[in-house]
Design an enzyme around this catalytic site. Structure first.
Site, PDB file in Angstrom:
ATOM      1  N   THR A 277       0.981  -1.086   0.108  1.00 27.95           N
ATOM      2  CA  THR A 277       0.002  -0.086  -0.085  1.00 27.95           C
ATOM      3  C   THR A 277       1.020   1.241  -0.118  1.00 27.95           C
ATOM      4  OG1 THR A 277      -1.747  -1.247   1.108  1.00 27.95           O
ATOM      5  CG2 THR A 277      -1.764   1.081   1.103  1.00 27.95           C
ATOM      6  N   PHE A 279       0.895   5.194   0.964  1.00 31.66           N
ATOM      7  CA  PHE A 279       0.329   6.429   1.694  1.00 31.66           C
ATOM      8  C   PHE A 279       0.766   7.608   1.248  1.00 31.66           C
ATOM      9  CE2 PHE A 279       0.245   2.208   3.912  1.00 31.66           C
ATOM     10  CZ  PHE A 279      -0.876   2.380   4.695  1.00 31.66           C
TER      11      PHE A 279
END
Ligand code: PEP
Ligand code: MN
Length: 683
Positions: A277, A279
């Site tokens: 992921t 961010f």
């Protein structure tokens, strides 16, 4: 005090000494950073120097009898910490006084949520640990920064499996905050429980619906278990804690489990590995970044509803030679069917070429806003190098000219595979970070994956000897149905883990069209074996895969038939094929097959695809393998594939042709010396 206590005390003393040295090293790094901050002429990074440093460390480690590969891995982390430390120093110096003394960081979720973990990583080099404040929603986290309740917010922007997180994009578009940083987090879902009970005891599994979905295959394998959706992964850990029953489990990170006192029942349970992921970190003010820190700039762009409007904007980037790393379109709130674009580019807004391109875009767009400019963290090219050479240094090269004429053919039966007349271009095939078609690539490994120990031992030998790709059969095409047929999927898992451990891309044979997609999830390269060279449904299937293909010549096939088989793969869409000459059947019986080395030059004149040689299957006898590998190098091949086994006498398959670790190392030394003389780098 027992003996063990005494030895452990010695280990503790050594660890303390290691920490002292790391602290000392960090102080020196700070001095380096201070010098670089003062003198803009100094390079911030020199990847070549980093590679040399690691390669020297590896060789020194080997000399001391240590596992060079593991030592280099530790030092990569040391170097990475040093890079991060220097970047922070330069950023602090460029923004003196801008940094709030006490950091408060907003995120969505509770302790141990992935956003929290990514935030801890991002702010990990601060002297004082920031205060993390969890909010119920992304919007509340953003508002906390807008209201000055927090200094930063960290928000997930996209996931490599699930895609973009739309809400974050919407918030970035509507808020005045600036993106000042990015972070990547490797998501590793674990099954967590109250106590280490067998999985058959579990009745209920709590997690965020996304995480449940990402682990569906694992959950399907647990009969009688119900999956319960919960607000987020970390909160489901708390829930399991509160419920207090060993029959409940949660899916979350191991760190979340640790924070709340749960134990890991099973690691890495997601359907897809390598789930990351990205961010972003937002702040009220923008920061200045030293021009030597590679940055990314994020833009929000609205164009007129006219033909070519977006293209005109993007061509400004091309003109300024700026690489675009992402383009995302989102419909505009309140105006259905009209779109705004989120664009990520490589570059710092303070660079003149970026500023010029933005000005150009501004003239062509209806709306343009810089959402932020920040150091890049997702750029593999900026990683501390992994392709470190651990083999002994060689003499400098003395280049030799070897050129092959293009075959003169008016109409070829294999237009996609054919080398284009007049065109010198050759296809380079990328497998992991290895390029076939550049230098001489050595692929090595066992004939068959037999067990974990055998594969890990071999992988280490391959890595330390300078081999670049790990081979290993898990589905074996055996002449007799009673011979060892391979470990199948379990074997693929072992091979994949060994590849990860020793940073070697893996190649393995796929025999059935229906297995292609699943093998391609793990294998970096798909091998089509000699016996399947004319299995046209298999060729079409690997042709649809995005993984490069290693196509072996059938033992009774002509060169033309090999090229036509390659054409099947290319015609189905997959343009990355490496051909392999592995010996053909002749009347000769003193070797397993007859190595047709002439095929290398013939193929090179007819096709742009790389060509490698398999002397193991061609000769079938260990003693002939290394000399013929050298002959392949001299004949102009792009590499070899050889079989290596730690204990050939125990091999379940092809033992008589396997190289021992010593013979492999000796072969590599010879190839490198020869390559140096010919001006062909051997990797
Ligand atoms: C192999 O490389 O594992 C193999 C079976 O080779 P071939 O298909 O060339 O016989
Ligand atoms: Mn074999």
């Amino acid at each position: 005090m027992t003996d063990l206590d005494g030895v452990r005390a010695a280990l503790d003393r050594i660890d303390a000494a290691l920490l002292d040295l790391l602290a000392e090293r960090s102080a020196v790094v700070e001095e380096v950073a201070a010098l670089k901050s003062r003198d803009q002429e100094l390079l911030l990074r020199d990847l070549e120097r980093e590679r040399d440093l690691l390669s020297k460390v590896g060789r020194d480690a080997q000399r001391r009898g240590l596992n060079a590969f593991h030592v280099v891995r530790i030092f990569r982390d040391v170097v990475e910490a040093s890079v991060r430390q220097q970047e922070s120093r330069l950023t602090r110096d460029a923004n003196t006084g801008a940094e709030p003394p006490l950091l408060r960081v907003a995120y969505q979720g509770t302790d141990g949520a992935y956003s929290h973990l990514a935030g801890r990583k991002f702010f990990g080099d601060r002297k004082e640990e920031p205060i993390f404040v969890g909010y119920r929603s992304f919007r509340q986290a953003v508002e906390a920064v807008e209201r000055d309740e927090c200094d930063y917010a960290i928000l997930p922007l996209e996931n490599s499996v699930a895609g973009s997180i739309n809400e974050t994009y919407t918030l970035l578009g509507s808020s005045k905050l600036h993106v000042v940083g990015e972070e990547v987090w490797q998501v590793e879902h674990c099954l967590l429980g109250l106590a280490p009970v067998p999985l058959s005891r579990i009745r209920r599994v709590y997690s965020h619906p996304q995480a449940l979905m990402q682990c569906s295959e694992f959950l399907d394998g647990l009969p009688g278990v119900t999956a319960e959706s919960f607000i987020d992964t970390a909160a489901s850990v708390q829930k399991v804690k509160e419920l207090g029953s060993e029959e409940n489990a949660a899916i979350a990170s191991a760190e979340a489990g640790e924070l709340h006192g749960l134990v890991v029942l099973r690691r890495d349970i997601a359907n897809q590995r390598n789930n990351q992921t990205r961010f972003v970190v937002v702040h009220r003010k923008r920061f200045q970044f030293d021009p030597r820190i590679p940055c990314r700039t994020s833009l929000l762009l609205v164009t007129d509803h006219k033909e070519g409007a977006l293209e005109r904007c993007l061509s400004e980037l091309a003109r300024a030679q700026i690489n675009m790393t992402k383009l995302e379109s989102r419909s505009m709130t309140n105006t259905p069917w009209e779109y705004q674009f989120y664009v990520d580019i490589e570059g710092n807004v303070d660079e003149p070429r970026v500023a010029r391109a933005l000005e150009g875009i501004g003239h062509n767009a209806r709306y343009l806003r810089v959402l932020g400019c920040y150091p890049r963290k997702t750029d593999a090219a900026l990683d501390v190098p992994r392709d470190v050479d651990l083999s002994p240094p060689q003499a400098p090269p003395a280049p030799v000219e070897t050129s092959v004429p293009v075959a003169a053919e008016s109409k070829v039966a294999y237009p996609l595979a054919a080398r284009r007349a007049g065109g010198a271009e050759r296809t380079q095939v990328k497998v992991g970070d290895v390029l076939f078609g550049e230098g001489f690539v050595v692929v090595a490994g066992p004939c068959a994956v037999e067990n974990e120990r055998q594969v890990f031992e071999t992988a280490r030998v391959v890595r330390e000897g300078g081999g670049r790709v790990l081979r290993g059969g898990v589905f074996k095409p055996r002449t007799s149905p009673y011979a060892f047929q391979g470990l199948g999927w379990e074997g693929l898992d072992i091979l994949w883990r060994a590849g990860q451990e020793y940073h070697l891309p893996i190649v393995t044979e796929v025999m059935a069209p229906e297995d292609v997609a699943r093998v391609a999830e793990r294998a970096d390269m798909l091998q089509v074996g000699a016996r399947n060279m004319q299995n046209f449904s298999l060729l079409k299937e690997v042709g649809q895969s995005k993984r490069p293909v290693l196509l072996k010549r059938g033992m009774m096939s002509s060169i033309e038939e090999l090229l036509l088989a390659a054409e099947y793969v290319l015609a189905a869409g997959n343009r990355h094929v490496v051909l392999c000459e592995r010996g053909i059947r002749t009347f000769e019986t003193s070797t397993r097959n007859t190595l047709d080395l002439g095929a290398v030059q013939v193929l090179k004149s007819k096709t742009h695809l790389p060509v490698i040689v398999d002397p193991s299957h061609a000769l079938g006898i260990t003693a002939y393998v290394a000399p013929m590998a050298r002959a392949a190098l001299a004949a102009g091949a792009d590499g070899v594939i050889v079989e290596v086994h730690p204990r050939p006498a125990e091999a379940l398959c092809d033992g008589p042709q396997a190289l021992t670790p010593d013979l492999f190392a000796a072969m590599m030394g010879d190839l490198k010396r020869m390559g140096a003389a010919l001006g062909i780098p051997v990797r």
